[in-house]
Scaffold this active site. Structure first.
Site, PDB file in Angstrom:
ATOM      1  CG  HIS A  73      -1.808   1.094   1.406  1.00 41.91           C
ATOM      2  ND1 HIS A  73      -1.411   2.293   1.953  1.00 41.91           N
ATOM      3  CD2 HIS A  73      -3.127   1.238   1.107  1.00 41.91           C
ATOM      4  CE1 HIS A  73      -2.442   3.125   1.994  1.00 41.91           C
ATOM      5  NE2 HIS A  73      -3.485   2.514   1.481  1.00 41.91           N
ATOM      6  N   PRO A  74       0.421   2.384  -0.506  1.00 41.34           N
ATOM      7  CG  PRO A  74      -0.671   3.894  -1.927  1.00 41.34           C
ATOM      8  CD  PRO A  74      -0.865   2.596  -1.196  1.00 41.34           C
ATOM      9  CB  VAL A  75       1.283   4.586   4.166  1.00 41.23           C
ATOM     10  CG1 VAL A  75       0.347   5.696   3.763  1.00 41.23           C
ATOM     11  CG2 VAL A  75       0.506   3.359   4.644  1.00 41.23           C
ATOM     12  CE  LYS A  76       1.087  -1.229   5.599  1.00 39.21           C
ATOM     13  NZ  LYS A  76      -0.206  -0.777   5.093  1.00 39.21           N
ATOM     14  CB  ALA A  77       8.783  -0.762   3.173  1.00 39.87           C
TER      15      ALA A  77
END
Length: 403
Positions: free
Chosen positions: A190-194
């Site tokens: 997901h966009p907020v992940k690493a």
């Protein structure tokens, strides 16, 4: 410093990422093409796993694990209550039940004693799996859990932990995802992940049979390998010694949980920068750690779990709001008004109405203590230490703490 809004997390996309996606758009395959295998191969190598299976989301990955491991009605899965809904929901998707564990009040991680306490609430023989969660980029002591959960399916919810490491029995540091003490691990992109693929997930395992079941279940349960066909009268046309070129069979109920070539091209490009992303996150979190410790006794950074090399998906401050005469909601609103995003990770899942109405869960004091204090502050690789200084300065002003 340039005035800008600092969200708690966001993707970092560069020209190479964009070019990788454009190359796919200009090619022949938009989905189920060569980029899927290339991304899976690179991911497996990065985390030192034998197999990597890309899927449409972390939630899809958890669901696939629940199906492929054979979980179903009458089975119970052990899940920490401090996690996102999907960890528990995956068990319910297949008709299994959930028993929630408490967590360490200072890290949010499930401990061995929490596992034992939860299992003791379930009739003997019903617990079939445990889904520990590597919260905030920390890692649960999976080796210790494996030692007390022999015979159970152990799947790591590692959606926060790509790029992190954990010590194994022989004292070596293994990447999270190597499955050194587990059956499988699940990651989110997901966009907020690493790393980001828009939406997406990745499963890793060293079990070849499990990997094959995951791949089949990911794609409608379809089988295209002639040696495995069961309906040979349909597979071969009369008088022909080769399988009909269009032929396939469905051996199990599956889903459309595939990741397309556009997303895999982006993921592969992002994966090449993973180590740099993680290094930046660690440097920024170290700065948070130093500054938050100067804000007085009611504000502290998250404790570092032993035996772990965190990837720091989130930078969590533990704030005793009640002692400061503040409410978390008011603090978050004021931070936002001053250009700083924040979030709470997570509401204890056993308190959600669906699960409260389904189960009677005892008080979980560690989870309650963690939840009432946690606040996720901005952390992503495009930030600078100057941004961190600004966030902590504004937080101190809002809380009226520090010098």
């Amino acid at each position: 410093m340039e005035e800008t809004f600092l969200p708690y997390g966001r993707q970092v996309i560069d020209d190479e990422d964009i070019a990788a996606v454009v190359d796919v758009l200009r090619g022949d395959w938009l989905t189920t093409g060569p980029m899927v295998e290339a991304y899976e191969t690179a991911f497996a190598a990065e985390v030192d796993a034998v197999h990597a299976i890309a899927c449409s989301s972390g939630t899809a990955g958890l669901h696939l694990l629940a199906v492929a491991s054979g979980l179903g009605p009458g089975d119970v899965v052990v899940v920490p209550t401090v996690t996102f809904l999907a960890t528990a929901n995956a068990a319910r998707y297949v008709g299994a039940e959930v028993v929630f564990t408490d967590v360490d009040p200072d890290t949010g991680l499930m401990r061995v004693d929490d596992f034992h306490d939860a299992v003791a609430r379930v009739p003997p023989g019903q617990v079939k799996a445990v889904f520990p969660v590597h919260l905030n980029g920390h890692c649960v002591d999976v080796t210790a859990l494996r030692n007390v959960s022999d015979g159970l399916f152990l799947a790591e919810d590692a959606c926060h932990a790509l790029g992190g490491g954990q010590y194994t029995l022989n004292g070596a540091m293994a990447p999270i995802g190597a499955c050194s003490a587990s059956d499988a691990a699940m990651f989110s992109t997901h966009p907020v992940k690493a790393i980001a693929t828009g939406e997406g997930g990745m499963l890793t395992t060293n079990n070849t049979d499990l990997a094959e079941r995951l791949r089949v279940t990911r794609n409608h349960g379809l089988v295209r390998i002639p040696d495995r066909f069961r309906n040979l009268e349909m597979a071969y046309e009369r008088g022909d010694n080769e399988v009909a070129p269009w032929y396939y069979e469905m051996h199990t109920l599956g889903f459309n949980y595939r990741l397309n070539d556009l997303q895999c091209a982006l993921g592969l490009s992002q994966l090449r920068r993973l180590r740099g992303f993680v290094q930046t996150r660690r440097r920024l979190r170290d700065r948070y750690d130093f500054l938050l410790r100067g804000l007085g006794p009611h504000v502290e950074p998250l404790s570092v779990a032993p035996g772990c090399e965190p990837a720091w998906h989130l930078s969590v401050a533990l704030i005793d709001f009640a002692s400061l005469g503040a409410t978390r909601s008011a603090v978050m609103r004021e931070l936002r008004a001053r250009g700083i995003g924040s979030q709470v990770h997570y509401l204890p899942v056993h308190q959600q109405p669906y699960y409260r109405e389904r189960y009677t869960t005892p008080d979980l004091p560690g989870a309650a203590r963690y939840y009432e204090r946690c606040l996720s502050l901005p952390l992503y690789p495009a930030m600078t230490e100057v941004d961190v200084d600004h966030v902590v300065e504004v937080l101190a002003e809002v809380l009226s703490v520090g010098e």
